[in-house]
Design a protein around this motif. Structure first.
Motif, PDB file in Angstrom:
ATOM      1  N   VAL A  12      46.333  53.356  61.521  1.00 17.73           N
ATOM      2  CA  VAL A  12      47.620  52.682  61.468  1.00 17.73           C
ATOM      3  C   VAL A  12      48.644  53.696  60.991  1.00 17.73           C
ATOM      4  O   VAL A  12      48.310  54.654  60.302  1.00 17.73           O
ATOM      5  N   GLU A  13      49.886  53.499  61.379  1.00 17.06           N
ATOM      6  CA  GLU A  13      50.947  54.384  60.902  1.00 17.06           C
ATOM      7  C   GLU A  13      51.623  53.676  59.740  1.00 17.06           C
ATOM      8  O   GLU A  13      52.356  52.716  59.935  1.00 17.06           O
ATOM      9  N   VAL A  14      51.306  54.126  58.536  1.00 25.99           N
ATOM     10  CA  VAL A  14      51.803  53.420  57.349  1.00 25.99           C
ATOM     11  C   VAL A  14      53.321  53.434  57.311  1.00 25.99           C
ATOM     12  O   VAL A  14      53.964  52.429  57.067  1.00 25.99           O
ATOM     13  N   ILE A  57      44.853  58.402  49.815  1.00 24.16           N
ATOM     14  CA  ILE A  57      44.679  56.958  49.703  1.00 24.16           C
ATOM     15  C   ILE A  57      43.230  56.603  49.387  1.00 24.16           C
ATOM     16  O   ILE A  57      42.942  55.820  48.484  1.00 24.16           O
ATOM     17  N   LEU A  71      47.547  56.884  59.017  1.00 22.23           N
ATOM     18  CA  LEU A  71      46.198  56.948  58.470  1.00 22.23           C
ATOM     19  C   LEU A  71      45.311  57.417  59.619  1.00 22.23           C
ATOM     20  O   LEU A  71      45.121  56.702  60.588  1.00 22.23           O
ATOM     21  N   LEU A 130      53.664  59.077  58.680  1.00 21.85           N
ATOM     22  CA  LEU A 130      52.560  59.023  57.727  1.00 21.85           C
ATOM     23  C   LEU A 130      51.444  58.154  58.283  1.00 21.85           C
ATOM     24  O   LEU A 130      51.249  57.026  57.849  1.00 21.85           O
ATOM     25  N   PRO A 145      47.960  53.270  46.363  1.00 23.14           N
ATOM     26  CA  PRO A 145      48.063  53.337  47.821  1.00 23.14           C
ATOM     27  C   PRO A 145      47.531  52.074  48.486  1.00 23.14           C
ATOM     28  O   PRO A 145      46.663  51.397  47.938  1.00 23.14           O
ATOM     29  N   PHE A 179      47.406  62.668  53.424  1.00 20.71           N
ATOM     30  CA  PHE A 179      47.841  61.341  53.019  1.00 20.71           C
ATOM     31  C   PHE A 179      46.663  60.366  53.034  1.00 20.71           C
ATOM     32  O   PHE A 179      46.419  59.639  52.068  1.00 20.71           O
ATOM     33  N   ILE A 217      50.172  48.747  54.056  1.00 14.93           N
ATOM     34  CA  ILE A 217      49.375  49.499  55.023  1.00 14.93           C
ATOM     35  C   ILE A 217      50.247  49.910  56.202  1.00 14.93           C
ATOM     36  O   ILE A 217      50.134  51.010  56.721  1.00 14.93           O
ATOM     37  N   ASN A 218      51.098  48.989  56.611  1.00 14.14           N
ATOM     38  CA  ASN A 218      51.978  49.338  57.724  1.00 14.14           C
ATOM     39  C   ASN A 218      53.431  49.115  57.318  1.00 14.14           C
ATOM     40  O   ASN A 218      53.961  48.023  57.446  1.00 14.14           O
ATOM     41  N   ALA A 219      54.022  50.171  56.816  1.00 10.07           N
ATOM     42  CA  ALA A 219      55.386  50.053  56.304  1.00 10.07           C
ATOM     43  C   ALA A 219      56.398  50.500  57.343  1.00 10.07           C
ATOM     44  O   ALA A 219      57.567  50.675  57.031  1.00 10.07           O
ATOM     45  N   GLU A 220      55.941  50.694  58.551  1.00 11.47           N
ATOM     46  CA  GLU A 220      56.833  51.253  59.561  1.00 11.47           C
ATOM     47  C   GLU A 220      58.080  50.386  59.726  1.00 11.47           C
ATOM     48  O   GLU A 220      59.201  50.881  59.786  1.00 11.47           O
TER      49      GLU A 220
END
Lengths: 145, 496, 501, 129, 188
Positions: free
Chosen positions: B64-66, B138, B72, B70, C401, B134, C480-483
């Motif tokens: 996933v793209e946090v 985590i 994962l 960035l 995190p 990154f 987890i997904n802050a986009e």
């Protein structure tokens, strides 16, 4: 102050006039100083005067809290609903132009209605607040002042 | 099976196992069966991945793209593969041992123990396969958090204090230094991907490199570089299987693994060699190595002695990395595996001794070797491997490390390695020697624990499940001696 | 509803966003009966949430929306202006409202005398309408009017805790005095601005103020607005009203106010600082650097330290809120796109954290009746779901995190390092590390201590657990997904710094 | 100098009035007195607003058909709203005072502080070691 | 003349404010506060704000005085005398005042017919009231139409205060005391 006959008589004559004046201020606000808020305060003042002189209990009988509890929200609702009416008729919220065909007449109707709503809420809330304070104690006696 | 999918499976398997354990918590037999099956499946999955990597594959999976920039990402590379093999392989053995230990010792909250253990393994897999700094960070943090309940397992005041130090130091250093270092790197390089040759060349003022390196090195508290080593002795209040997890399977290994990753893939050994930014680290690591060894000699508590030994051994790896030569890196990476096998043997032996006799102090263990011959034999093998004697695996990693030092021409480092090995002898061999050659002070051993044998002279081993695992890992030390070349071959690509 | 009417409504959503809850309040007053009021208020909250989501979507797709109240064009009439910044705040406010309301029924039943329920929900609706109104408006004086609706109803929400503890009354009184002083300061500031510009419309102001950047009246207006809003948003050292107010308010009130009300004040500060005053000018820039920045830093550390020493967990979280506000103000004080992104991001994230935490505490209040360290002892086993929610929220507060807290810290530190402000990054980290201490105090009490003897506690009812967990999962989900959140925050920050939206 | 005074004296006196009101709020410990202070403070702000709308020689903003100079009506409108907000705040604040008096038997902040310290001590009493 | 009245009324206000500050008798303070409002109403008339003056008189001198007196009968009459003089409030107030005075330097002069506030928006309001809305009182037109939404908010504020007072004082005192002992349900 129940003992003061003079006060009672004078007030009895005066209070209707105060309320009448309040109504005048309410509906003449477009032309001269005044409007819903001032009118509401004046009417509330008349009721408070009545309560002070004739006793809280009697005031409660004449100006029933149940009714006031309806009037207080009703005023806000009248105001808000004028806005919704404008919405329903195709204008923006509170756009009085849309209330009737004629813009100016619409403005007049809108202003008078919302001022009425303001007056209703203010008078009811002010009276309710006073009655709530008074309800916390025995009747306010002369010595209390 | 699709390697990318397999990669995700390695993370999810232990978690899934944890869920099943929670569901079957009431029935110990089922719960432990789930643990073993999960561990077996995980090892199989890792093995399948290993085959893929040996065939030249480089499986990648973006989870996933946090936040923008960035993601994962999971990616398998040789170093991570090695760590994953160590962790997943030792988990099986450690699970067997845990069953014996926890039952033998009648511990409370066993379900919580197994669940947290599984989550810790999942985190370790995440660390091993992290595709960028990154992601690694985590999982590094989740590993800390999931091991906290394990350290505090006993719930006594002492355990709580130890666990507080554990959590405080690891979280403190990682948030206080490591995160800053990562953000700095991100700002400077614009990426955090692990790239062969590093990502920082020409991105950052060389005079600032040592500072950034320091933030990383001290930020990786799990590598127990002095002065941030206190958590390791504090954490020894935990049950022995947890100590094994901390010292061999996951935690400290995750620390030095991260050190290697940072040095190889973030800085790049060439950059460090060119700028000399890691010179200071050689000094710090060497100091830690010697100082921890000296402290270990003074400790009478067996687990405390082993804890300081670990601190010292970790600095071998850090020192190897700091040398910034290919031999150093290879030696360091190899040492992860060899030390893991050696140290888990020692800890499991210490635990077996505790289960059988409830003794924790070395001075009480006189003559115990004759009563627990298998345990002590395994302990001896583990010790010798750590000291670095053939035909045991430890010799190879020390050999490569020393070669790395020679390569840089720093003879003093070679000397430090030698002295330290002598110190190893000085604090490990007496334990065995006392066990075999001193007379037993009390003829009637304290019989605590479910399986303690009746008070008689002769063999009084801990339960089978406590004794078998250390023997297996001791044997592993021998096997690895002969297969070290294959490991080196696996690791080769990272230093080219 | 047919598609045609539906699409006819969309242009009026900005008005409906506020006037639906506003009209709902008197209706709720008339409904009287507690349960009916509750159901009604819940529906209204959800409607408001749906509205805000649509608005956010429209803003992100088509850019700024302007809506003329009463059909009078700005600057003559009052207009609503929605850009990314306030669209996201609207979502926060109404979203938290719709999470708190389903939860409220059981909690309010337990904490507030039955005959006050109707009034309590009315006050809640007024507060919701006020907060939304403050956020959405593009008129400086209208901000004040709706701010006062918010404030008065907040005082009421706080004082409704008087049935549990008399200190709720003094807390509400102090809140009222300081809140009124703050609001009056704000009014003075707006008045001074009006005096020199002749307008109250924020966009109009933003066009006229830059020409007056050396005018001393504008400087004073700036100072008064900052101090007034500082009082409202509990900027250290103007935070003294907050700890008691949050401690003694009913659980639902605390959860709602803590998650929304200070956020809205932060938003107003943002709007005035960056749109009206544009801090690239000397005096304003100096204030950011030499007033807001140090105060934010001191507040972060001092309030966190104060939180560590608290015995009452509600109070502990209240102090933590003061510290977290420090983070937001810090982001504002950077004055850069990165800083503002971090501040707006934290605005959103902190609402999720504190909402979840206070809701979890409300569950404890319901079942145990004690939210001190003693009350949570051994709850890890007795109320596993509640405590798990609390711990997750706590981890988010620390900034672990995979939680939203981490995302906030990440961007705050990035913003600091971007400007090369190393010491500030160090303070942020120190404050996060201190946060570990107070969260861990609670974790240890809940999991490693035995419950007091003889106490039998059941898990909280589902109607309360579900909303709590919705927020907890949001904490993780957006962690987890802050986009999405980062994207919105960045758009908002660039909008603010790019001048008028 | 006189010219400056004439141009600004209204504001200066109003500022002094505001200061007095604010001082009562922050320095006095009596809860009713604080509310009175708040009233004085707010009323003074109202005067400040209205002062800025005054035009020398102007009249009240009511159309009479003649061509006149009006004072600025906007501050008037704003202050009408502000007065209403003020009385609402006062009413609520006084209601708090009444309830506080019932709960603490005092309307002096130091006495209330003492009572709250005792409450706090009671909270801590059951604290386990 | 206007100027003179202005100065006198302002002086009177100052004296009243000081008296309120110094008196320890709450009843007196309340009465003085009422007087303060009444005086300011007179001043407001002098400043051409007749609507505001009307309201201020009715509210400040009327309703709020009644409420204060009501409160006093329920509480107590005298303010406790505290000797200690603290510097911090004094300095805060002084700083506030100094800041405001600093701000007056660049303000338009009092009564300035060319003040910026008069140039923008106001002319349109006057013209609009005359031509579009067609009512004489500009204040009413702005209040109820141009800025009618503010007034809706204001009505809501009053309503909010009503809700609050009812919630706090809506019941007899005994009921509250009974409610005060309620503990949350432990099990339901």
């Amino acid at each position: 102050m129940r003992h003061h006959l003079v006060l009672r008589v004078v007030s009895k004559i005066l209070i209707p006039f105060i309320i009448l004046y309040g109504l005048y201020v309410q509906f003449h606000g477009d032309f001269s100083p005044g409007g819903g808020f001032q009118a509401g305060v004046i009417v509330a003042a008349a009721i408070i005067l009545y309560a002070l002189i004739f006793g809280i209990e009697r005031a409660r009988q004449v100006f029933k809290p149940e009714v006031l509890l309806v009037f207080a929200p009703l005023g806000v609702m009248i105001f808000a609903l004028v806005g919704y009416a404008a919405l329903a008729l195709g204008g923006n919220y509170l756009d009085y132009d849309w209330l009737v065909a004629n813009d100016t007449a619409g403005q007049h109707i809108g202003i008078i209605t919302v001022e009425f709503g303001v007056g209703l809420t203010v008078a009811a809330v002010m009276t309710l607040i006073f009655l709530a304070y008074a309800g916390r104690t025995r009747d306010i006696d002369d010595e209390d002042w | 099976m699709n390697p990318s999918f397999l990669l995700a499976v390695t993370l999810l398997l232990p978690l899934l196992g944890a869920v099943f354990m929670a569901l079957t918590g009431g029935r110990p037999n089922v719960r432990e069966a789930v643990t073993l099956v999960t561990a077996g499946l995980l090892a199989a999955a890792v093995y399948a991945l290993l085959q893929d990597v040996l065939a030249g594959g480089q499986p990648t999976a973006t989870l996933v793209e946090v936040a923008p920039g960035l993601p994962l990402v999971l990616q398998v590379e040789p170093l991570g593969m090695l760590f994953a093999c160590v962790a997943s392989g030792l988990w099986i053995i450690n699970s067997l041992y845990s069953i014996g230990y926890m039952r033998g010792n009648g511990e409370q909250n066993q379900t919580r123990f197994y669940i947290c253990f599984a989550i810790a393994i999942s985190s370790s897999m995440g660390i091993a396969f992290a595709g960028n700094m990154f992601t690694l960070f985590i999982f590094y943090e989740t590993l800390t958090l999931s091991t906290y309940p394990l350290v505090a397992h006993k719930g006594t005041d002492e355990a709580k204090r130890g666990a507080r130090v554990y959590l405080g130091l690891l979280m403190g250093t990682s948030i206080g230094f490591q995160m800053v270092a990562i953000i700095w790197t991100w700002i400077a390089a614009g990426t955090l991907d692990f790239t062969v040759g590093g990502i920082l060349r020409d991105k950052i003022d060389p005079t600032l490199l040592p500072i950034l390196l320091a933030l990383y090195m001290f930020g990786i508290g799990k590598a127990a570089l002095m002065p941030f080593h206190r958590w390791l002795p504090s954490a020894m209040v935990a049950p022995t299987p947890v100590s094994a997890l901390l010292h061999a399977v996951a935690v400290v290994k995750a620390g030095v693994f991260t050190v290697l990753k940072v040095i190889v893939y973030i800085f790049g050994i060439d950059l460090l060699a060119d700028t000399g930014a890691s010179q200071w680290l050689i000094g710090v690591a060497a100091f830690t190595m010697l100082a921890a060894s000296l402290v270990a000699m003074t400790k009478d508590n067996l687990k405390a002695r082993l804890a300081y030994s670990t601190i010292s051994q970790l600095s071998y790896i850090v020192l190897g990395a700091a040398l910034a030569t290919s031999f150093g890196i290879l030696g360091g990476a190899l040492h992860i595996a060899t030390h893991a096998l050696g140290k888990i043997t020692l800890f499991m032996c210490a635990g077996a001794i505790y289960v059988a006799t409830h003794k924790t102090e070395i001075s009480q263990m006189d003559g115990l070797g004759r009563k627990m011959p298998f345990t002590y034999a395994a302990f001896l093998v583990g010790s010798l491997s750590i000291i670095g004697l053939p035909p045991l695996a430890g010799v190879w990693s020390k050999w490569y490390l020393a070669m790395g030092a020679v390569e840089t021409g720093m003879w003093i480092v070679v000397a430090v390695y030698m002295i330290s090995s002598l110190l190893n002898v000085a604090y490990l061999i007496p334990v065995v020697a006392r066990g075999f050659f001193r007379p037993s002070p009390d003829l009637v051993p304290q019989s605590v624990g479910a399986a303690a044998a009746p008070a008689k002279d002769g063999v009084q081993e801990a339960p089978l499940l406590c004794v078998l695992p250390p023997c297996l890992t001791a044997a592993g030390c021998v096997v690895l001696f002969f297969y070290a070349d294959e490991v080196i071959a696996l690791l080769r690509p990272i230093v080219q | 509803m047919t598609g045609a009417t539906l699409s006819g409504i969309v242009p009026h959503l900005p008005a409906l966003q506020v006037v639906v809850p506003l009209l709902a309040a008197p209706v709720c007053f008339l409904l009287r009966r507690g349960v009916i009021c509750w159901g009604f208020a819940t529906l209204v909250s959800w409607a408001a949430f749906a509205t805000s989501l649509v608005l956010l979507q429209v803003v992100l797709a088509d850019g700024t929306i302007r809506y003329e109240m009463g059909g009078w064009a700005a600057p003559w009439g009052i207009e609503y202006v929605i850009d990314a910044t306030n669209a996201i705040v609207l979502v926060i406010v109404s979203g938290i409202g719709s999470a708190v309301m389903p939860y409220a029924r059981r909690s309010v039943m337990a904490e507030i005398p039955a005959n006050q329920h109707g009034l309590y929900y009315t006050a809640y609706l007024l507060c919701l309408a006020g907060l939304l109104g403050v956020t959405i408006t593009g008129d400086a004086f209208n901000v004040f009017v709706f701010l006062e609706i918010t404030s008065l109803s907040s005082y009421i929400l706080v004082s409704a805790g008087a049935g549990m503890d008399r200190r709720a009354l003094t807390a509400a009184y102090n809140y009222l005095v300081l809140g009124t002083v703050g609001a009056t300061f704000f009014v003075i500031g707006v008045g001074l601005l009006y005096m020199v510009t002749g307008t109250l419309n924020i966009i109009d102001l933003s066009e006229r103020v830059p020409a007056l950047q050396h005018n001393r009246t504008v400087h004073v207006a700036f100072a008064f607005i900052v101090v007034g809003m500082g009082l409202k948003l509990a900027l250290f050292p103007l935070h003294t009203w907050l700890p008691n107010a949050y401690t003694y308010a009913p659980s639902t009130g605390t959860a709602f106010l803590a998650a929304t009300s200070t956020k809205v004040s932060v938003y107003v500060l943002l709007r005035f600082l960056f749109v009206v005053f544009a801090p690239s000018y000397g005096f304003m820039a100096l204030t950011l650097d030499y007033v807001l920045l140090p105060l934010a830093l001191i507040g972060m550390v001092a309030a966190t330290v104060a939180a560590i020493y608290q015995y009452n967990i509600k109070r502990l979280l209240a102090y933590s809120s003061v510290a977290q506000i420090g983070y937001m103000v810090l982001g504002i004080a950077y004055g850069s796109v990165e800083g503002l992104t971090a501040a707006i991001l934290h605005l959103f994230n902190h609402a999720l954290m504190k909402g979840a935490l206070f809701l979890a505490l409300g569950c404890i209040m319901l079942r145990v009746g004690d939210v001190t360290m003693r009350g949570v002892q051994g709850l890890g086993r007795q109320m596993p779901w509640t405590m798990a929610a609390f711990v997750t929220g706590g981890l988010s507060l620390i900034g672990v995190p995979l939680t939203v807290g981490f995302i906030s810290k990440w961007y705050l530190i990035t913003a600091a390092l971007d400007d090369g402000r190393w010491p500030i990054a160090a303070v942020i980290l120190a404050s996060s590390l201190l946060a570990i201490i107070y969260v861990w105090k609670i974790v240890e009490a809940a999991y490693l201590k035995e419950p007091p003897e003889g106490r039998v506690v059941r898990e909280a009812p589902l109607s309360m657990l579900v909303p709590t967990w919705v927020l907890v999962l949001a904490n993780i989900g957006f962690g987890i997904n802050a986009e999405f959140t980062v994207g919105v925050a960045r758009t908002a920050a660039m909008g603010l710094l790019g001048g008028a939206p | 100098m006189l010219e400056l005074f004439l141009a600004k004296y209204n504001y200066w006196i109003v500022i002094l009035l505001m200061m007095t009101g604010l001082y009562i709020v922050v320095a006095r410990g009596n809860l009713v007195k604080k509310i009175i202070g708040l009233n004085v403070f707010q009323t003074s702000v109202f005067i400040l607003y209205i002062s800025m709308g005054k035009v020398a020689g102007g009249t009240a903003p009511i159309l009479t058909g003649r061509d006149e100079i009006f004072s600025n009506p906007i501050p008037h409108v704003l202050i009408l709203t502000a007065i209403v907000v003020g009385i609402a705040t006062t009413a609520l604040g006084l209601a708090f005072v009444v309830r506080i008096r019932e709960a603490y038997d005092s309307i002096e902040d130091d006495e209330i502080d003492d009572a709250e310290k005792q409450d706090m001590a009671r909270d801590l009493e059951g604290r386990l070691p | 003349m206007e100027l003179l009245i202005n100065v006198v009324l302002l002086g009177l206000l100052g004296i009243t404010a000081i008296a309120i500050l110094t008196t320890r008798h709450l009843f007196v303070a309340t009465m003085l506060a009422g007087g303060y409002s009444l005086t300011s109403a007179a001043l407001l008339v002098n400043l051409d704000a007749v609507d505001v003056a009307f309201t201020e008189a009715a509210v400040g001198a009327g309703i709020s005085t009644v409420l204060m007196l009501g409160t006093l009968t329920l509480t107590r009459r005298r303010e406790k005398v505290k000797k200690d003089f603290r510097w911090s409030p004094f300095l805060v107030v002084l700083a506030t005042g100094a800041l405001l005075v600093y701000g007056t330097v660049d303000m338009p002069a009092f009564g300035d017919p060319n003040a910026p506030a008069l140039q923008h928006i106001v002319p349109e309001y006057i013209a609009g009231t005359r031509d579009d809305i067609q009512i004489p009182n500009i204040v009413t037109a702005v209040l109820a139409s141009y800025r009618g939404y503010d007034t809706l908010g204001e009505t809501a504020v009053i309503f909010t205060a009503g809700v609050g007072v009812l919630l706090l004082l809506g019941r007899r005192r005994e009921e509250d005391e009974e409610a005060g002992t309620r503990r949350p349900e432990r099990d339901a």
